[in-house]
Design a protein around this motif. Structure first.
Motif, PDB file in Angstrom:
ATOM      1  N   SER A   1      -5.042 -29.848  19.373  1.00  0.00           N
ATOM      2  CA  SER A   1      -4.818 -31.277  19.606  1.00  0.00           C
ATOM      3  C   SER A   1      -3.894 -31.875  18.562  1.00  0.00           C
ATOM      4  O   SER A   1      -3.056 -32.732  18.870  1.00  0.00           O
ATOM      5  CB  SER A   1      -6.158 -32.013  19.608  1.00  0.00           C
ATOM      6  OG  SER A   1      -6.980 -31.568  20.666  1.00  0.00           O
ATOM      7  N   MET A   2      -4.033 -31.442  17.309  1.00  0.00           N
ATOM      8  CA  MET A   2      -3.140 -31.940  16.263  1.00  0.00           C
ATOM      9  C   MET A   2      -1.691 -31.562  16.537  1.00  0.00           C
ATOM     10  O   MET A   2      -0.772 -32.324  16.218  1.00  0.00           O
ATOM     11  CB  MET A   2      -3.573 -31.391  14.903  1.00  0.00           C
ATOM     12  CG  MET A   2      -4.812 -32.067  14.336  1.00  0.00           C
ATOM     13  SD  MET A   2      -5.221 -31.460  12.682  1.00  0.00           S
ATOM     14  CE  MET A   2      -6.615 -32.537  12.280  1.00  0.00           C
ATOM     15  N   LEU A   3      -1.486 -30.405  17.165  1.00  0.00           N
ATOM     16  CA  LEU A   3      -0.115 -29.993  17.501  1.00  0.00           C
ATOM     17  C   LEU A   3       0.523 -30.932  18.512  1.00  0.00           C
ATOM     18  O   LEU A   3       1.751 -31.011  18.601  1.00  0.00           O
ATOM     19  CB  LEU A   3      -0.116 -28.561  18.046  1.00  0.00           C
ATOM     20  CG  LEU A   3      -0.491 -27.448  17.069  1.00  0.00           C
ATOM     21  CD1 LEU A   3      -0.441 -26.100  17.759  1.00  0.00           C
ATOM     22  CD2 LEU A   3       0.437 -27.457  15.855  1.00  0.00           C
ATOM     23  N   ARG A   4      -0.311 -31.657  19.253  1.00  0.00           N
ATOM     24  CA  ARG A   4       0.219 -32.594  20.261  1.00  0.00           C
ATOM     25  C   ARG A   4       0.416 -33.990  19.693  1.00  0.00           C
ATOM     26  O   ARG A   4       0.838 -34.893  20.411  1.00  0.00           O
ATOM     27  CB  ARG A   4      -0.740 -32.654  21.461  1.00  0.00           C
ATOM     28  CG  ARG A   4      -0.859 -31.341  22.225  1.00  0.00           C
ATOM     29  CD  ARG A   4      -1.555 -31.539  23.562  1.00  0.00           C
ATOM     30  NE  ARG A   4      -2.968 -31.819  23.417  1.00  0.00           N
ATOM     31  CZ  ARG A   4      -3.926 -30.890  23.413  1.00  0.00           C
ATOM     32  NH1 ARG A   4      -3.596 -29.607  23.530  1.00  0.00           N
ATOM     33  NH2 ARG A   4      -5.197 -31.229  23.298  1.00  0.00           N
TER      34      ARG A   4
ATOM     35  N   HIS B   1     -12.553 -41.287  23.753  1.00  0.00           N
ATOM     36  CA  HIS B   1     -12.250 -40.985  25.152  1.00  0.00           C
ATOM     37  C   HIS B   1     -12.302 -42.287  25.954  1.00  0.00           C
ATOM     38  O   HIS B   1     -13.239 -43.076  25.825  1.00  0.00           O
ATOM     39  CB  HIS B   1     -13.255 -39.980  25.716  1.00  0.00           C
ATOM     40  CG  HIS B   1     -12.812 -39.324  26.984  1.00  0.00           C
ATOM     41  ND1 HIS B   1     -12.653 -40.009  28.174  1.00  0.00           N
ATOM     42  CD2 HIS B   1     -12.469 -38.030  27.256  1.00  0.00           C
ATOM     43  CE1 HIS B   1     -12.245 -39.173  29.114  1.00  0.00           C
ATOM     44  NE2 HIS B   1     -12.132 -37.970  28.588  1.00  0.00           N
ATOM     45  N   ALA B   2     -11.317 -42.483  26.797  1.00  0.00           N
ATOM     46  CA  ALA B   2     -11.191 -43.741  27.540  1.00  0.00           C
ATOM     47  C   ALA B   2     -12.352 -43.999  28.491  1.00  0.00           C
ATOM     48  O   ALA B   2     -12.586 -45.151  28.881  1.00  0.00           O
ATOM     49  CB  ALA B   2      -9.879 -43.741  28.320  1.00  0.00           C
TER      50      ALA B   2
ATOM     51  N   ASP C   1     -10.267 -31.555  28.283  1.00  0.00           N
ATOM     52  CA  ASP C   1      -9.080 -32.393  28.418  1.00  0.00           C
ATOM     53  C   ASP C   1      -8.667 -32.608  29.871  1.00  0.00           C
ATOM     54  O   ASP C   1      -8.096 -33.652  30.216  1.00  0.00           O
ATOM     55  CB  ASP C   1      -7.898 -31.782  27.654  1.00  0.00           C
ATOM     56  CG  ASP C   1      -8.079 -31.864  26.155  1.00  0.00           C
ATOM     57  OD1 ASP C   1      -9.032 -32.522  25.695  1.00  0.00           O
ATOM     58  OD2 ASP C   1      -7.263 -31.250  25.423  1.00  0.00           O
ATOM     59  N   ASP C   2      -8.934 -31.610  30.745  1.00  0.00           N
ATOM     60  CA  ASP C   2      -8.498 -31.717  32.135  1.00  0.00           C
ATOM     61  C   ASP C   2      -9.583 -32.254  33.056  1.00  0.00           C
ATOM     62  O   ASP C   2      -9.407 -32.308  34.273  1.00  0.00           O
ATOM     63  CB  ASP C   2      -8.012 -30.363  32.644  1.00  0.00           C
ATOM     64  CG  ASP C   2      -9.105 -29.283  32.583  1.00  0.00           C
ATOM     65  OD1 ASP C   2     -10.208 -29.564  32.071  1.00  0.00           O
ATOM     66  OD2 ASP C   2      -8.842 -28.150  33.030  1.00  0.00           O
TER      67      ASP C   2
ATOM     68  N   ALA D   1      -9.135 -41.134  35.080  1.00  0.00           N
ATOM     69  CA  ALA D   1      -8.101 -40.171  34.681  1.00  0.00           C
ATOM     70  C   ALA D   1      -8.605 -39.307  33.522  1.00  0.00           C
ATOM     71  O   ALA D   1      -9.374 -39.767  32.681  1.00  0.00           O
ATOM     72  CB  ALA D   1      -6.836 -40.911  34.269  1.00  0.00           C
ATOM     73  N   PRO D   2      -8.189 -38.058  33.449  1.00  0.00           N
ATOM     74  CA  PRO D   2      -8.531 -37.218  32.297  1.00  0.00           C
ATOM     75  C   PRO D   2      -7.985 -37.827  31.011  1.00  0.00           C
ATOM     76  O   PRO D   2      -7.025 -38.602  31.026  1.00  0.00           O
ATOM     77  CB  PRO D   2      -7.838 -35.883  32.610  1.00  0.00           C
ATOM     78  CG  PRO D   2      -7.641 -35.881  34.091  1.00  0.00           C
ATOM     79  CD  PRO D   2      -7.393 -37.317  34.456  1.00  0.00           C
ATOM     80  N   ASP D   3      -8.612 -37.471  29.911  1.00  0.00           N
ATOM     81  CA  ASP D   3      -8.171 -37.970  28.613  1.00  0.00           C
ATOM     82  C   ASP D   3      -8.507 -36.903  27.567  1.00  0.00           C
ATOM     83  O   ASP D   3      -9.399 -36.079  27.775  1.00  0.00           O
ATOM     84  CB  ASP D   3      -8.873 -39.283  28.288  1.00  0.00           C
ATOM     85  CG  ASP D   3      -8.204 -40.062  27.157  1.00  0.00           C
ATOM     86  OD1 ASP D   3      -7.042 -39.749  26.840  1.00  0.00           O
ATOM     87  OD2 ASP D   3      -8.845 -40.973  26.607  1.00  0.00           O
ATOM     88  N   SER D   4      -7.810 -36.918  26.445  1.00  0.00           N
ATOM     89  CA  SER D   4      -8.028 -35.931  25.388  1.00  0.00           C
ATOM     90  C   SER D   4      -8.558 -36.632  24.151  1.00  0.00           C
ATOM     91  O   SER D   4      -7.792 -37.213  23.377  1.00  0.00           O
ATOM     92  CB  SER D   4      -6.725 -35.193  25.058  1.00  0.00           C
ATOM     93  OG  SER D   4      -6.927 -34.299  23.970  1.00  0.00           O
ATOM     94  N   HIS D   5      -9.878 -36.610  23.966  1.00  0.00           N
ATOM     95  CA  HIS D   5     -10.447 -37.331  22.822  1.00  0.00           C
ATOM     96  C   HIS D   5     -10.126 -36.674  21.485  1.00  0.00           C
ATOM     97  O   HIS D   5     -10.070 -37.355  20.467  1.00  0.00           O
ATOM     98  CB  HIS D   5     -11.949 -37.552  23.002  1.00  0.00           C
ATOM     99  CG  HIS D   5     -12.752 -36.366  23.394  1.00  0.00           C
ATOM    100  ND1 HIS D   5     -14.071 -36.470  23.776  1.00  0.00           N
ATOM    101  CD2 HIS D   5     -12.444 -35.056  23.457  1.00  0.00           C
ATOM    102  CE1 HIS D   5     -14.548 -35.279  24.065  1.00  0.00           C
ATOM    103  NE2 HIS D   5     -13.583 -34.406  23.878  1.00  0.00           N
ATOM    104  N   PHE D   6      -9.902 -35.374  21.452  1.00  0.00           N
ATOM    105  CA  PHE D   6      -9.515 -34.732  20.193  1.00  0.00           C
ATOM    106  C   PHE D   6      -8.102 -35.162  19.780  1.00  0.00           C
ATOM    107  O   PHE D   6      -7.852 -35.460  18.614  1.00  0.00           O
ATOM    108  CB  PHE D   6      -9.600 -33.213  20.307  1.00  0.00           C
ATOM    109  CG  PHE D   6     -10.983 -32.662  20.142  1.00  0.00           C
ATOM    110  CD1 PHE D   6     -11.466 -32.308  18.887  1.00  0.00           C
ATOM    111  CD2 PHE D   6     -11.812 -32.502  21.232  1.00  0.00           C
ATOM    112  CE1 PHE D   6     -12.744 -31.807  18.727  1.00  0.00           C
ATOM    113  CE2 PHE D   6     -13.099 -31.997  21.087  1.00  0.00           C
ATOM    114  CZ  PHE D   6     -13.569 -31.649  19.837  1.00  0.00           C
ATOM    115  N   THR D   7      -7.192 -35.175  20.737  1.00  0.00           N
ATOM    116  CA  THR D   7      -5.841 -35.643  20.433  1.00  0.00           C
ATOM    117  C   THR D   7      -5.876 -37.108  20.001  1.00  0.00           C
ATOM    118  O   THR D   7      -5.172 -37.515  19.067  1.00  0.00           O
ATOM    119  CB  THR D   7      -4.930 -35.479  21.656  1.00  0.00           C
ATOM    120  OG1 THR D   7      -4.919 -34.099  22.053  1.00  0.00           O
ATOM    121  CG2 THR D   7      -3.505 -35.916  21.345  1.00  0.00           C
TER     122      THR D   7
END
Length: 328
Positions: A28-31, A134-135, A262-263, A282-288
């Motif tokens: 996630s940090m890479l994103r 997370h949204a 994430d998906d 919608a999907p969301d990425s809480h780590f990112t």
């Protein structure tokens, strides 16, 4: 080290090559464009080299050596819970901002000591409750505020994870340190929806083995508004990860609330009298998202205090639950 809020991207060092770092946080940090991993430390040289090759930064043998590096502005700590307070204190003393996995501390005294040092040094200390970012939870809060289930009467939440295959009967130390991590999610979710000032009415813990390792627990809390919270968590259960808000006109349920891929497209289920509605989000990425929130707070050089206060409030609540369970 430069003062907060002057450098971008935020240069992060990782203390430990834990599974959560490998599977979720480092990818996630890479994103995150505002984050750059500059060093990864392990006590195992080969493991540090493997992580660095995949996620960037220099491999470092030994956590102390990473804290000595001038190219590390902040650290991410995914170490076992019993090591969180020690390495948070060492990181803060070295002038590094800290993002630490939950549970942040094993005692309220540890949490208070770390928060005091962070405030004294003017550094950000954040507990990695990624699910809060997370949204889906903001949408649930909006629906409840808009009257989707009438007046809120009860919050209930469960988080349970089964033991890995072949581990039936295992009550070793890893389970002793894992239960507080599992329990942290429903407790923090109760605070999210019911607010501050939760009071513990009762709690129970189930132990196994000669050493009394804790494998499951329940808690009953009440908010100043009079709304109650019923929580259950454990390490010897079929998988559950969700919560329900029960109101005067219906109830709302969210599954996969805490360990959300994430998906995954979350589904909010609302039942009112004879009508059931499912709202797909919608999907969301809480780590990112939490990696970005941490970096943004450091780089902007403001907004540290709410995170310090959140750590203390949660530690106080955990302490109250533990005290109640010890009396049952």
């Amino acid at each position: 080290m430069d003062s907060p809020g002057t450098r971008e991207p935020l240069r992060i060092g990782v203390l430990g090559c834990a599974s959560i770092a490998e599977r979720r946080m480092l990818p996630s940090m890479l994103r995150q464009p505002r984050v750059r991993v500059t060093a990864v430390a392990s006590r195992d040289a080969a493991k540090a080299a493997s992580f660095a090759a995949r996620f960037g930064g220099d491999p470092v043998v030994g956590y102390e050596r990473l804290l000595e590096r001038p190219d590390v502005d902040a650290v991410y700590i995914p170490l076992p819970p019993g090591m969180h307070a020690e390495w948070t204190l060492r990181s803060l003393a070295a002038g590094k901002h800290v993002l630490c996995e939950k549970p942040f501390a094993t005692t309220l005294a540890e949490a208070r000591e770390a928060v005091s040092l962070a405030r004294e040094r003017g550094l950000l200390l954040m507990e990695s409750f990624m699910f809060l970012h997370h949204a889906q939870h903001a949408e649930v809060a909006r629906l409840v505020a808009d009257g989707a289930i009438g007046d809120l009467r009860l919050f209930s939440s469960e988080f349970g994870i089964p033991r890995p295959a072949g581990d039936a009967g295992d009550t070793g130390p890893r389970y002793a340190s894992t239960l507080p991590e599992v329990a942290a999610y429903p407790l923090r979710a109760a605070s999210l929806f019911l607010g501050d000032g939760l009071r513990v009415l009762g709690a129970q813990v189930r132990t196994e083995g000669e050493d009394g390792f804790r494998v499951a627990g329940t808690a009953l809390l009440t908010a100043p508004s009079g709304v109650a919270a019923q929580l259950a968590y454990g390490l010897d259960h079929g998988y559950r990860s969700g919560y329900t808000l029960w109101g005067s006109e219906g109830h709302l349920t969210l599954e996969r609330a805490f360990s959300t891929p994430d998906d995954h497209a979350p589904v909010v289920r609302i039942e009112r009298r004879r009508r059931t509605e499912e709202i797909r989000l919608a999907p969301d990425s809480h780590f990112t998202n939490i990696a970005g929130a941490f970096a943004r707070t450091v780089l902007d050089g403001a907004g540290y205090e709410p995170h310090a206060e959140a750590i203390l409030r949660h530690a106080e609540l955990v302490d109250a639950v533990d005290t109640a369970a010890s009396r049952s």
